[in-house]
Design a protein around this motif. Structure first.
Motif, short mmCIF file in Angstrom:
data_model
loop_
_atom_site.label_atom_id
_atom_site.label_comp_id
_atom_site.label_asym_id
_atom_site.label_seq_id
_atom_site.Cartn_x
_atom_site.Cartn_y
_atom_site.Cartn_z
N ASP A 131 0.82 -1.21 0.00
CA ASP A 131 0.00 0.00 0.00
C ASP A 131 0.85 1.27 0.00
O ASP A 131 0.35 2.35 -0.24
N ARG A 132 2.15 1.12 0.26
CA ARG A 132 3.04 2.29 0.17
C ARG A 132 3.21 2.73 -1.27
O ARG A 132 3.51 3.90 -1.51
N GLY A 133 3.12 1.79 -2.21
CA GLY A 133 3.58 2.16 -3.55
C GLY A 133 2.76 1.70 -4.74
O GLY A 133 3.12 2.02 -5.87
N TYR A 134 1.72 0.93 -4.54
CA TYR A 134 0.89 0.50 -5.69
C TYR A 134 -0.55 0.91 -5.41
O TYR A 134 -1.16 0.39 -4.48
N GLU A 135 -1.08 1.80 -6.25
CA GLU A 135 -2.43 2.31 -6.01
C GLU A 135 -3.45 1.29 -6.50
O GLU A 135 -3.36 0.82 -7.63
N LYS A 136 -4.40 0.95 -5.65
CA LYS A 136 -5.52 0.05 -5.99
C LYS A 136 -5.05 -1.22 -6.69
O LYS A 136 -5.64 -1.65 -7.69
N ILE A 137 -3.99 -1.82 -6.19
CA ILE A 137 -3.40 -2.96 -6.91
C ILE A 137 -4.40 -4.11 -7.07
O ILE A 137 -4.51 -4.70 -8.15
N GLU A 138 -5.17 -4.41 -6.00
CA GLU A 138 -6.05 -5.57 -6.12
C GLU A 138 -7.20 -5.28 -7.09
O GLU A 138 -7.64 -6.16 -7.83
N GLY A 139 -7.66 -4.01 -7.11
CA GLY A 139 -8.73 -3.64 -8.05
C GLY A 139 -8.25 -3.77 -9.49
O GLY A 139 -8.95 -4.31 -10.36
N LYS A 140 -7.03 -3.30 -9.75
CA LYS A 140 -6.51 -3.35 -11.12
C LYS A 140 -6.29 -4.81 -11.55
O LYS A 140 -6.59 -5.18 -12.68
N LEU A 141 -5.78 -5.64 -10.64
CA LEU A 141 -5.55 -7.05 -10.99
C LEU A 141 -6.87 -7.79 -11.16
O LEU A 141 -7.01 -8.63 -12.08
N THR A 142 -7.85 -7.48 -10.31
CA THR A 142 -9.16 -8.15 -10.44
C THR A 142 -9.77 -7.84 -11.79
O THR A 142 -10.33 -8.71 -12.47
N ALA A 143 -9.65 -6.57 -12.22
CA ALA A 143 -10.22 -6.19 -13.52
C ALA A 143 -9.55 -6.95 -14.67
O ALA A 143 -10.11 -7.08 -15.76
N LEU A 144 -8.34 -7.45 -14.42
CA LEU A 144 -7.63 -8.22 -15.46
C LEU A 144 -7.92 -9.73 -15.34
O LEU A 144 -7.35 -10.53 -16.07
N GLY A 145 -8.77 -10.09 -14.38
CA GLY A 145 -9.14 -11.50 -14.26
C GLY A 145 -8.47 -12.24 -13.11
O GLY A 145 -8.66 -13.45 -12.95
N ALA A 146 -7.68 -11.53 -12.31
CA ALA A 146 -7.03 -12.21 -11.18
C ALA A 146 -8.04 -12.49 -10.08
O ALA A 146 -9.03 -11.77 -9.94
N ASN A 147 -7.75 -13.52 -9.31
CA ASN A 147 -8.58 -13.82 -8.16
C ASN A 147 -7.78 -13.43 -6.92
O ASN A 147 -6.99 -14.21 -6.40
N ILE A 148 -7.96 -12.17 -6.51
CA ILE A 148 -7.20 -11.66 -5.36
C ILE A 148 -8.14 -10.84 -4.51
O ILE A 148 -8.92 -10.04 -5.03
N ARG A 149 -8.14 -11.09 -3.21
CA ARG A 149 -9.00 -10.26 -2.36
C ARG A 149 -8.27 -9.89 -1.08
O ARG A 149 -7.37 -10.58 -0.62
N ARG A 150 -8.68 -8.74 -0.55
CA ARG A 150 -8.08 -8.21 0.68
C ARG A 150 -8.93 -8.64 1.85
O ARG A 150 -10.15 -8.50 1.81
N ILE A 151 -8.31 -9.18 2.86
CA ILE A 151 -9.07 -9.48 4.07
C ILE A 151 -8.44 -8.77 5.26
O ILE A 151 -7.24 -8.52 5.29
N LYS A 152 -9.29 -8.47 6.23
CA LYS A 152 -8.78 -7.82 7.46
C LYS A 152 -8.50 -8.94 8.45
O LYS A 152 -9.33 -9.84 8.61
N LYS A 153 -7.37 -8.90 9.11
CA LYS A 153 -7.08 -9.94 10.11
C LYS A 153 -6.86 -9.33 11.48
O LYS A 153 -6.31 -8.24 11.58
#
Ligand code: EPU
Length: 419
Positions: free
Chosen positions: A397-419
């Motif tokens: 989160d220091r250096g890639y803006e909305k990384i999971e959103g951008k990857l998901t839009a490309l078809g990746a299966n990545i999600r953020r969870i709170k632990k």
């Protein structure tokens, strides 16, 4: 603490638009300290690091608004010349406020940045350069205390190494110094040209940025301007490698193609192909099997250290042996033991990694250790069989803006969870 859960094995396909360059934004936001009136910046990525520099500017007394990619900064009422440990230790680039504060206000105190996960990162070249420009510098209780009550003067400075933020700090300081400053063996990174771009439009007189000799004629004052920050070349390289490692096809918009020659050459050798459209769109296609390629990280225009970890993830899945030599930061290999957990075969010898390609990664629990290492582990997770759990993603989160959103839009299966 947030984590990413990645289900690997998806081929990435589609389009992505890059964000503004983190490392250009950080230097350019500090340039606002030099200017009278409002500095309005567009294309500022919303990242933990850019929010940290905004918080530091506010702490110094600046008025800062930062939303929807636009930062508006007014430093006319700076009333505190101390950059405290809690902000500087969060992000080393905070040290960039030293040059501008000192040259405009005649003094500054900036905490020494402290330890760093990628190696010893001294700031002696920043301090030697400022001393040559007439600053009186002492180290006291963990702080660099710099004074130049009569202002700085120009100097002819040779940098022993083309340090990026060192060049930026001295460039910022020299804009308001009396007379001419020459920076020799200066860093040539595109982010420095972007910084010189805004400084010149504020009224500075800088020639030679992008080359290893930068000449600055000091001026009496600078005025706030509106300026758009360049796109992020490290993010571009990371998405290129996402196409490469998943055998996918990604069209990347707003690509600063002129800055990526070394990266494109190595990725082409690894089997990726590049098709250009218009001035800044490139479609990158990954091969069915990757070829092994050796790299050595170098100052720009060589292969960037900020893409070394990501390239290593790719090479872990290439046919044959590859050798990666890290020449910029001695300890920038912490991702190796995490890649090993996913099944990589890597041997380390000093600043060299020897990678024997394996047929695939298998998902596992891994830990992010620094920003680019996290990107490497995401790439590996995307290619892995099964599930990868990536912890400590505050680094990404220091250096890639909305990384999971951008990857998901490309078809990746990545999600953020709170632990
Ligand atoms: N060095 C010295 N003395 C100094 C300054 C640097 O010996 O006074 C040495 C360092 O120890 C290192 C080498 O010079 O071995 C290169 O360091 P440099 O100063 O160029 O790095 P930096 O300015 O601290 C910037 C980027 C880094 C990027 C490097 C190299 C910013 C905010 N940071 O750091 O970005 O890796 O240049 O290109 O611009 C990242 O984005 O993940 C990141 C770490």
């Amino acid at each position: 603490m947030d984590e990413f859960i990645i289900e690997g094995g998806q081929r990435l396909e589609g389009e992505v638009t890059l964000s503004g360059a983190k490392n250009a934004a950080l230097a350019i936001m500090t340039a606002a300290i030099l200017a009278e009136g409002n500095t309005i910046l567009q294309n500022v990525p919303n990242l933990r690091d850019t929010r940290t520099i905004a918080a530091l500017l506010k702490h110094l007394g600046a008025k800062v608004t930062f939303e929807n990619g636009q930062a508006e900064i007014n430093t006319d009422q700076i009333n505190d010349l101390v950059a405290p440990y809690d902000l500087v230790s969060q992000m080393r680039a905070s040290f960039l406020v030293l040059g501008p504060l000192l040259t405009r206000h005649g003094q500054a105190e900036v905490s020494l940045p402290g330890g760093c996960a990628i190696g010893d990162r001294p700031i002696n070249l920043h301090l030697d350069g400022l001393t040559a420009m007439g600053a009186d510098i002492t180290l006291d209780h963990g702080y660099v205390k710099a004074r130049a009550p009569e202002g700085l003067h120009g100097a002819d400075i040779f940098l022993d190494f083309p340090t990026v933020t060192g060049t930026e700090n001295l460039l910022l300081a020299a804009t308001l110094a009396k007379g001419r400053t020459i920076l020799r063996n200066a860093a040539r990174e595109p982010e420095i040209s972007d910084l010189a771009g805004i400084l010149n439009s504020m009224g500075a007189v800088i020639k030679g940025s992008g080359s290893d000799v930068i000449v600055i004629e000091g001026v009496k004052s600078l005025k706030g301007v509106s300026y758009e920050i360049m796109a992020d070349r490290v993010e571009a390289g990371t998405f290129m490698m996402a196409a490469g490692i998943t055998g996918g096809r990604i069209t990347i918009h707003k690509t600063p193609t002129h800055c990526l020659a070394a990266v494109e050459k190595k990725l082409t050798q690894a089997g990726l192909s590049f098709e250009y459209e218009g001035k800044d769109s490139v479609t990158v296609t990954g091969p069915s099997s990757l070829r092994s390629v050796d790299i050595k990280t170098e100052p720009y225009p060589g292969f960037p250290t900020d893409l070394q970890a990501q390239f290593m993830a790719l090479m872990c899945l290439a046919n044959g042996l590859s050798v990666i030599k890290e020449t910029i930061f001695e300890d920038r290999f912490i991702h190796v033991s995490e890649l090993d957990r996913l099944g990589a075969e890597i041997r380390l010898s000093g600043n060299t990694a020897i990678i024997e390609g394996v047929s695939g990664f298998s998902g596992a629990e891994v830990m992010a250790t620094d920003l680019r290492a996290s990107a490497s582990l995401i790439l590996a997770g995307l290619a892995a069989k099964g599930q990868t759990e990536l912890s400590r993603i505050y680094h990404i989160d220091r250096g890639y803006e909305k990384i999971e959103g951008k990857l998901t839009a490309l078809g990746a299966n990545i999600r953020r969870i709170k632990k």
